[in-house]
Design an enzyme around this catalytic site. Structure first.
Site, PDB file in Angstrom:
ATOM      1  N   LYS A 246      -2.634 -30.827   7.078  1.00 18.65           N
ATOM      2  CA  LYS A 246      -3.744 -30.002   7.569  1.00 18.65           C
ATOM      3  C   LYS A 246      -4.998 -30.317   6.782  1.00 18.65           C
ATOM      4  CE  LYS A 246      -5.365 -25.159   7.751  1.00 18.65           C
ATOM      5  NZ  LYS A 246      -5.000 -23.724   7.692  1.00 18.65           N
ATOM      6  N   ASP A 251     -12.690 -23.557   6.144  1.00 19.02           N
ATOM      7  CA  ASP A 251     -12.146 -22.570   7.085  1.00 19.02           C
ATOM      8  C   ASP A 251     -12.937 -21.271   6.990  1.00 19.02           C
ATOM      9  OD1 ASP A 251     -10.668 -21.107   8.848  1.00 19.02           O
ATOM     10  OD2 ASP A 251      -8.856 -21.002   7.599  1.00 19.02           O
ATOM     11  N   LYS A 258     -13.830 -14.891   8.930  1.00 16.81           N
ATOM     12  CA  LYS A 258     -13.194 -14.260   7.767  1.00 16.81           C
ATOM     13  C   LYS A 258     -14.191 -13.326   7.087  1.00 16.81           C
ATOM     14  CE  LYS A 258     -10.051 -18.051   6.418  1.00 16.81           C
ATOM     15  NZ  LYS A 258      -8.775 -17.336   6.556  1.00 16.81           N
ATOM     16  N   ASP A 269      -8.767 -25.879   2.184  1.00 14.47           N
ATOM     17  CA  ASP A 269      -7.907 -25.864   3.371  1.00 14.47           C
ATOM     18  C   ASP A 269      -7.570 -27.272   3.887  1.00 14.47           C
ATOM     19  OD1 ASP A 269      -6.439 -24.040   4.840  1.00 14.47           O
ATOM     20  OD2 ASP A 269      -7.979 -23.782   6.388  1.00 14.47           O
ATOM     21  N   GLU A 330      -6.225 -21.610  12.916  1.00 18.91           N
ATOM     22  CA  GLU A 330      -6.644 -22.924  13.394  1.00 18.91           C
ATOM     23  C   GLU A 330      -5.742 -24.045  12.890  1.00 18.91           C
ATOM     24  OE1 GLU A 330      -7.716 -21.599  10.711  1.00 18.91           O
ATOM     25  OE2 GLU A 330      -7.604 -23.269   9.312  1.00 18.91           O
ATOM     26  N   ARG A 332      -2.536 -24.364  12.684  1.00 22.27           N
ATOM     27  CA  ARG A 332      -1.421 -24.701  13.580  1.00 22.27           C
ATOM     28  C   ARG A 332      -1.917 -25.479  14.811  1.00 22.27           C
ATOM     29  NH1 ARG A 332      -0.057 -18.425  13.833  1.00 22.27           N
ATOM     30  NH2 ARG A 332      -0.830 -18.746  11.726  1.00 22.27           N
TER      31      ARG A 332
HETATM   32  N1  BES Z   1      -6.319 -21.310   5.804  1.00 17.00           N
HETATM   33  C1  BES Z   1      -5.801 -20.057   6.180  1.00 17.00           C
HETATM   34  C2  BES Z   1      -4.567 -19.663   5.371  1.00 17.00           C
HETATM   35  C3  BES Z   1      -4.862 -18.999   4.053  1.00 17.00           C
HETATM   36  C4  BES Z   1      -5.235 -17.674   4.016  1.00 17.00           C
HETATM   37  C5  BES Z   1      -4.680 -19.683   2.881  1.00 17.00           C
HETATM   38  C6  BES Z   1      -5.470 -17.072   2.797  1.00 17.00           C
HETATM   39  C7  BES Z   1      -4.921 -19.082   1.660  1.00 17.00           C
HETATM   40  C8  BES Z   1      -5.313 -17.781   1.614  1.00 17.00           C
HETATM   41  C9  BES Z   1      -5.374 -20.068   7.649  1.00 17.00           C
HETATM   42  O1  BES Z   1      -6.104 -20.882   8.479  1.00 17.00           O
HETATM   43  C10 BES Z   1      -5.563 -18.681   8.168  1.00 17.00           C
HETATM   44  O2  BES Z   1      -6.651 -18.205   8.159  1.00 17.00           O
HETATM   45  N2  BES Z   1      -4.467 -18.068   8.585  1.00 17.00           N
HETATM   46  C11 BES Z   1      -4.494 -16.737   9.066  1.00 17.00           C
HETATM   47  C12 BES Z   1      -3.532 -16.650  10.225  1.00 17.00           C
HETATM   48  C13 BES Z   1      -3.643 -15.379  11.001  1.00 17.00           C
HETATM   49  C14 BES Z   1      -4.980 -15.288  11.663  1.00 17.00           C
HETATM   50  C15 BES Z   1      -2.536 -15.355  12.009  1.00 17.00           C
HETATM   51  C16 BES Z   1      -4.082 -15.808   7.937  1.00 17.00           C
HETATM   52  O3  BES Z   1      -3.212 -16.165   7.158  1.00 17.00           O
HETATM   53  O4  BES Z   1      -4.671 -14.741   7.820  1.00 17.00           O
HETATM   54 ZN    ZN Z   2      -6.970 -22.549   7.548  1.00 18.46          ZN
HETATM   55 ZN    ZN Z   3      -7.864 -19.928   9.255  1.00 22.69          ZN
END
Ligand code: BES
Ligand code: ZN
Ligand code: ZN
Length: 491
Positions: A246, A251, A258, A269, A330, A332
């Site tokens: 990835k 992000d 966010k 990311d 995103e 996935r």
């Molecule tokens: N890059 C993030 C995952 C992440 C979140 C890594 C916090 C480190 C700390 C990923 O793209 C993401 O935002 N995932 C979401 C998924 C959700 C929207 C289903 C998450 O984990 O909140």
């Molecule tokens: Zn991400």
């Molecule tokens: Zn994300």
């Protein structure tokens, strides 16, 4: 990247050419004999109340042994390659201000000299490109005093440490200076001198070829996405390993923006993409007879007038459709395309590496990598991780959760907005749908696959330990190389 240089000598420790010396010892409690060569050492350690648990580090004053500044570091009560590696790493990381450091071993411990070399280089990494005042300097030269080191061991240690350092360097670059195109170029440059073929797909090629996930995520940004394919294909290869990473250069969450605090640090990311790049580079540099194809799925997740909206439907590379309910899920989406592309080459096993879910941090904390996938391949990976001392833990991919992926209008949703339970497993189940089958039959088993969620383990936030400092960890590089090595032995 800044790593020290390491050399080996059989000269007596510590000699006089170094500026300071480190002696690796077992827990002195009950191991006085191993320390008998060093007159007065046990008494001195007792006098200062030294506790010899693993990685305990202390400066000592011992003119009977050396006039050099001296430190001891413990490999614990039952020294192993791993405790020696971590002890040496702690010492090199901590003992700043000396340009050349001699590393010696109490009786018996130099059998772990190879591990010590790796620890010394990993612990000697520094990154202060952006600091006007440099931190107290770590050693530039390390001299390993040991009866012998393994054939080529110092070169191997350097290759591994350089790979880990590459991930740390790339993850540290601020997103402003690391667009998808720039990250792709860094990948090309990183494998320059190696027998690795590189192909970079730009946004036009991605669009034409149907990479709907990568395009869908990247379209909100002024900096268009890229897919990098790296191929190492030695003539005598035993197994074909595909690695998919990835590479979200930043992000923001996209339109599902966010919150401010949640966006901090999201330059990291792209750690998964950096990891697969570093792993293929190390495997090629080691010359392992394993075929490896690495895929870096690179996009910038930004909100704009062109960004994918919640409710939009993307058609992925294999034709499956995804209703994007949350643009912050995103990773996935870009990974799905990468997994389809990797599957088309019919590798023996597919790994994916991704900072995929915050939920993995809730489940496993900050040090364990979350591992999902096919049972046998997962077990093989966990064994490899264990051998190199990386912490990893398996999670299930429960069949009953499949229903949660149902969409009203498309083949699946990318995120369940009303139920956050098992968020990492939901993501794993989503990815699984893009793993190709081992033959054309619909019911053929899927290609063995291992999903590594490094959202917690790829960045260290606490106080330093072993070779791990605050910041990017480079986790999964060493275990993936260990997996490749084992693939050679098995064949
Ligand atoms: N890059 C993030 C995952 C992440 C979140 C890594 C916090 C480190 C700390 C990923 O793209 C993401 O935002 N995932 C979401 C998924 C959700 C929207 C289903 C998450 O984990 O909140
Ligand atoms: Zn991400
Ligand atoms: Zn994300």
């Amino acid at each position: 990247m800044t790593l020290p240089v390491i050399t080996h000598t059989t000269d007596p420790f510590p000699g006089s050419s170094a500026a300071a010396a480190v002696l690796v010892i077992p827990d002195p409690d009950g191991a006085a004999e191993a320390l008998s060569d060093y007159e007065g050492l046990v008494e001195t350690l007792t006098a200062i109340g030294y506790k010899g648990s693993a990685s305990a580090f202390s400066r000592v004053h011992l003119p009977s042994v050396t006039a050099l500044p001296l430190a001891v570091v413990s490999a614990g009560a039952a020294p192993t390659a791993q405790t020696v590696r971590d002890a040496v790493a702690t010492a090199v990381r901590t003992l700043t201000g000396f340009d050349t450091v001699a590393i010696g071993f109490a009786a018996g411990l130099d059998e772990f000299a190879d591990a010590a070399a790796e620890g010394a280089l990993l612990g000697g990494y520094r990154f202060d490109d952006y600091r006007s005042e440099k931190k107290p300097a770590k050693a530039e030269t390390l001299v390993l005093h040991a009866a012998q080191v393994g054939d080529g061991a110092l070169d191997e240690a350097r290759i591994i440490a350089e790979a880990v350092a590459l991930v740390k360097d790339l993850v540290s670059v601020p997103a402003e200076w690391q667009s998808p195109a720039q990250l792709a170029q860094s990948a090309v440059d990183a494998v320059d001198a190696l027998p690795i073929e590189v192909e970079v797909l730009d946004e036009t090629a991605l669009e034409e070829q149907g990479f709907g996930g990568i395009i869908g995520v990247g379209r909100g940004s002024d900096r268009p996405p890229r897919l990098v394919r790296l191929s190492y294909s030695p003539a005598e290869s035993t197994r074909h390993i595909a690695l998919v990473g990835k590479g979200i250069t930043f992000d923001t969450g996209g339109l599902s923006l966010k919150p401010a605090a949640g966006m901090v640090g999201m330059k990291f990311d792209m750690a998964g993409a950096a990891t697969v790049l570093a792993a293929i580079r190390a495997i090629a540099a080691l010359g392992l007879p394993v075929r490896v194809t690495a895929w870096m799925c690179i996009a910038d997740n930004m909100p704009s007038g062109r960004a994918t909206r919640p409710g939009d439907v993307l058609r992925m590379l294999d034709g499956q459709t995804v209703e994007v309910l949350n643009t912050d899920a995103e990773g996935r989406l870009v990974m799905a395309d990468g997994l389809v592309a990797a599957s088309r080459e019919n590798p023996d096993v597919i790994f994916d590496v991704a900072t995929l879910t915050g939920a993995i941090i809730v489940a496993l904390g900050m040090r364990h990598t979350g591992v999902m996938g096919e049972d046998a391949a997962v077990a093989e990976y966990l064994a490899a991780a264990d051998r190199v001392g990386e912490q990893a833990w398996a999670l299930p991919l429960p069949e009953y959760m499949e229903d949660l992926l149902d969409s009203q209008i498309a083949d699946m949703i990318n995120s369940n907005m009303s139920d956050r339970s098992g968020g990492s497993m939901f993501a794993g189940l989503f990815l699984q749908r893009f793993i190709g089958r081992t033959s054309d039959a619909d019911d053929a088993p899927r290609i063995p696959w291992v999903h590594l969620d490094i959202a917690g383990s790829s960045e260290h936030k606490g106080s330093p330990y072993g070779f791990t400092e605050k910041g990017p960890t480079g986790v999964a590089v060493r275990s993936l190389v260990a997996f490749a090595r084992a693939s050679v032995k098995e064949a």
